[in-house]
Design a protein around this motif. Structure first.
Motif, mmCIF file in Angstrom:
data_model
loop_
_atom_site.group_PDB
_atom_site.id
_atom_site.type_symbol
_atom_site.label_atom_id
_atom_site.label_comp_id
_atom_site.label_asym_id
_atom_site.label_seq_id
_atom_site.Cartn_x
_atom_site.Cartn_y
_atom_site.Cartn_z
ATOM 1 N N TRP A 210 0.838 -1.205 0.000
ATOM 2 C CA TRP A 210 0.000 0.000 0.000
ATOM 3 C C TRP A 210 0.870 1.251 0.000
ATOM 4 C CZ3 TRP A 210 -5.201 -0.001 -0.609
ATOM 5 C CH2 TRP A 210 -5.903 -1.159 -0.314
ATOM 6 N N SER A 213 -2.127 7.774 -2.022
ATOM 7 C CA SER A 213 -2.552 8.297 -3.319
ATOM 8 C C SER A 213 -2.278 9.793 -3.385
ATOM 9 C CB SER A 213 -4.035 7.996 -3.550
ATOM 10 O OG SER A 213 -4.826 8.583 -2.528
ATOM 11 N N ASP A 214 -2.627 10.404 -4.510
ATOM 12 C CA ASP A 214 -2.277 11.814 -4.721
ATOM 13 C C ASP A 214 -2.915 12.747 -3.706
ATOM 14 O OD1 ASP A 214 -0.867 10.902 -6.856
ATOM 15 O OD2 ASP A 214 -2.329 11.509 -8.380
ATOM 16 N N ASN A 216 -4.536 11.616 -0.732
ATOM 17 C CA ASN A 216 -4.761 10.970 0.555
ATOM 18 C C ASN A 216 -3.428 10.516 1.122
ATOM 19 O OD1 ASN A 216 -5.655 9.614 2.789
ATOM 20 N ND2 ASN A 216 -7.097 8.290 1.693
ATOM 21 N N SER A 220 -3.716 4.229 0.558
ATOM 22 C CA SER A 220 -5.012 4.048 -0.095
ATOM 23 C C SER A 220 -4.879 3.543 -1.525
ATOM 24 C CB SER A 220 -5.786 5.382 -0.110
ATOM 25 O OG SER A 220 -5.004 6.403 -0.708
ATOM 26 N N ARG A 221 -3.656 3.289 -1.958
ATOM 27 C CA ARG A 221 -3.430 2.789 -3.326
ATOM 28 C C ARG A 221 -2.633 1.492 -3.257
ATOM 29 N NH1 ARG A 221 0.108 5.500 -8.273
ATOM 30 N NH2 ARG A 221 -0.519 3.948 -9.846
ATOM 31 N N LYS A 223 -0.470 -0.402 -4.862
ATOM 32 C CA LYS A 223 0.447 -0.392 -6.005
ATOM 33 C C LYS A 223 1.262 -1.669 -6.087
ATOM 34 C CE LYS A 223 3.598 2.682 -8.449
ATOM 35 N NZ LYS A 223 4.409 3.930 -8.371
ATOM 36 N N SER A 267 -5.660 -0.788 -7.387
ATOM 37 C CA SER A 267 -4.349 -0.319 -7.865
ATOM 38 C C SER A 267 -4.381 1.145 -8.283
ATOM 39 C CB SER A 267 -3.894 -1.176 -9.053
ATOM 40 O OG SER A 267 -4.676 -0.915 -10.206
ATOM 41 N N LEU A 268 -5.570 1.644 -8.660
ATOM 42 C CA LEU A 268 -5.729 3.037 -9.115
ATOM 43 C C LEU A 268 -4.759 3.359 -10.258
ATOM 44 C CD1 LEU A 268 -6.142 4.947 -5.709
ATOM 45 C CD2 LEU A 268 -7.913 4.063 -7.230
ATOM 46 N N TYR A 319 -8.698 10.499 -6.217
ATOM 47 C CA TYR A 319 -7.499 9.778 -5.790
ATOM 48 C C TYR A 319 -6.263 10.144 -6.609
ATOM 49 C CZ TYR A 319 -11.216 6.887 -3.807
ATOM 50 O OH TYR A 319 -12.330 6.447 -3.131
ATOM 51 N N ARG A 320 -6.456 10.443 -7.903
ATOM 52 C CA ARG A 320 -5.335 10.760 -8.782
ATOM 53 C C ARG A 320 -5.534 12.139 -9.385
ATOM 54 N NH1 ARG A 320 -2.509 6.536 -10.624
ATOM 55 N NH2 ARG A 320 -0.943 8.178 -10.864
#
Length: 480
Positions: A210, A213-214, A216, A220-221, A223, A267-268, A319-320
């Motif tokens: 984990w 994210s951009d 948060n 939360s992503r 990856k 994965s966003l 998120y992004r």
């Protein structure tokens, strides 16, 4: 698990043996090879006619041993990095237990390749069977090896080049020895195991997979870079599952599909979303011989339209950063910066594969770290010469893939072509083709696409010859 054959499947998830296409004849004998029964009358091209059997040698593929399968899965996984490492540590040659693990695994892979090549007559057969894309790949590796001499970290560059050469030869030899479809089954199980490892780490070792994210700061992503890129492996697993399983509406396939889709969602990764969207669009346009796949594609399309119409789809911009779509996450500026340095200092030979991007990439953006594109890795690492050869390789493979997509409609060809285009997109946006899941899928495509293209071209030639002979046969008097 996966079935790429024309006969109906009655099992839940039965594995197929190669060659799989074709019909049995009464005079065909059953022989045993490594515990598996396969028909000696089936040809390499999967055509069971008597004229085919008269011209082509009979072929039975062996079953991969447990050790070979384990080695395949180890190099398919990378192996995982397991920890965050300073990018300059590889340039300095710092060693830790993960580096030792990588050296051991890739050393075993290289030893396996040498053992296979050292068999009597294998070198001659291997050289004869190398296709144009594989020859281009070896030429690229040679150019990169020459450029590594002037690298700031030649040992690191040579190791990455060694990984690429080993992956290319390993996939070619593995496919020749164990079959194209069995190799694809191994790739599927590799992606499934990596997805399972990421899912387990998401609960038991969240710091490994984990990231924030951009918008948060909390993790939360999903990856998953320290295990495997979540977006890439989940996308590949979805493609292979949907093209390989006959009946998706069962407990095990649906459970796996739910796992893969869940990892893809968390994965966003916008590139992975676009690849899956393109895959389903391709299914609707091409409509391959896969009933479950087509039904699921229509169902997914209808569900997406419904969710969008009622504003139930989650907003990715929460998120992004939407601005990153224009500059590809600052990759456009990075590529321009690295290109200017390369064309100024060493335009033809480059500055050392993978090491140059580790040196100059952080100077532009420390958060990116490397070239974030296999095309620009070749430009920076091997100069214009390596880039030109790699572009020729990609164009050749794209021509093969487009021809196969136009001519064939079977699920195996559709799976190979879809997997190739997915790896091409992932490689363009940041994944490397020297090691890891994307690299193994890319070099698998290099080994299989030329074979499928040659087989399809032979069939087209035979069909034209048959059509041309029919009017002549019809015009022959019956008395003759």
């Amino acid at each position: 698990m996966l079935r790429y054959r024309s006969t109906p499947s009655h099992g839940l998830l039965n594995s197929a043996t190669e060659p799989q296409l074709g019909t049995r004849t009464k005079d065909s004998t059953q022989i045993r090879a490594s515990g598996l029964r396969s028909s000696a009358g089936r040809s390499l091209d999967g055509v069971g006619s008597q004229s085919e059997r008269g011209r082509k040698p009979r072929l039975v593929y062996r079953q991969a041993t447990v050790g070979t399968t384990l080695l395949f899965l180890l190099i398919f996984s990378g192996p995982p990095k397991f920890r965050i490492r300073d990018p300059e540590a590889s340039l300095r040659g710092d060693m830790d237990w993960v580096v030792i693990l990588h050296i051991l695994v890739w050393g075993l892979a290289g030893a396996w390749v040498l053992c296979e090549v050292a068999k009597p007559g294998r070198v001659t057969r291997l050289l004869k069977r190398l296709s144009l894309p594989q020859k281009l790949g070896l030429a690229i590796i040679f150019c990169l090896a020459v450029s590594a001499v002037i690298s700031n970290a030649p040992v690191f560059s040579f190791f990455k080049i060694y990984q690429m050469a080993t992956t290319l030869l390993f996939m070619q030899l593995f496919v020749e020895r164990f079959g194209h479809k069995r190799c694809m089954q191994k790739i599927f199980w590799g992606t499934a195991l990596l997805c399972g490892a990421i899912a387990i780490c998401a609960f038991l070792a969240p710091d490994v997979v984990w990231i924030a994210s951009d918008f948060n700061p909390e993790p939360s992503r999903l990856k998953g870079d320290l295990i495997a890129p979540t977006g890439a492996v989940s996308t590949s697993a979805i493609i292979l599952l949907l093209t390989g399983v006959r009946k998706i509406w069962r407990v095990v396939p649906l459970s796996l599909l739910g796992l893969f889709l869940g990892l893809l969602a968390f994965s966003l990764m916008r590139t992975a979303y676009l690849v899956i969207l393109g895959f389903f669009v391709l299914v609707v346009i091409k409509r391959p011989n896969a009933k479950s796949l087509k039904g699921l594609a229509y169902l997914a399309g209808a569900a997406a339209v419904t969710l969008y119409a009622y504003h139930w789809l989650p907003n990715l911009s929460n998120y992004r950063q939407p601005e990153d779509m224009a500059n590809l996450g600052d990759r456009a500026g990075l590529w321009s910066y690295l290109s200017n340095i390369t064309l100024t200092q060493s335009p033809w030979l480059g500055l050392g594969y993978y090491s140059a991007s580790r040196v100059y990439g952080p100077q532009y953006n420390p958060g990116l770290g490397n070239a974030h594109s296999m095309f620009f890795e070749f430009l920076v690492g091997g100069g214009l010469l390596s880039l030109a050869l790699f572009l020729a390789l990609c164009v050749t493979l794209c021509v093969y893939a487009a021809y196969l997509l136009y001519k064939n409609n079977d699920r195996f060809t559709f799976a190979v072509v879809s997997l190739f285009f997915a790896t091409l997109i992932f490689g363009f946006m940041g994944d490397a083709i020297d090691s890891g899941p994307v690299a193994m899928c890319f070099w698998y495509s290099v080994a299989v696409l030329p074979w499928l293209y040659a087989r399809s071209a032979r069939r087209a030639t035979r069909q034209r010859e048959l059509r041309g002979s029919l009017p002549m046969a019809a015009g022959v008097p019956s008395g003759f």
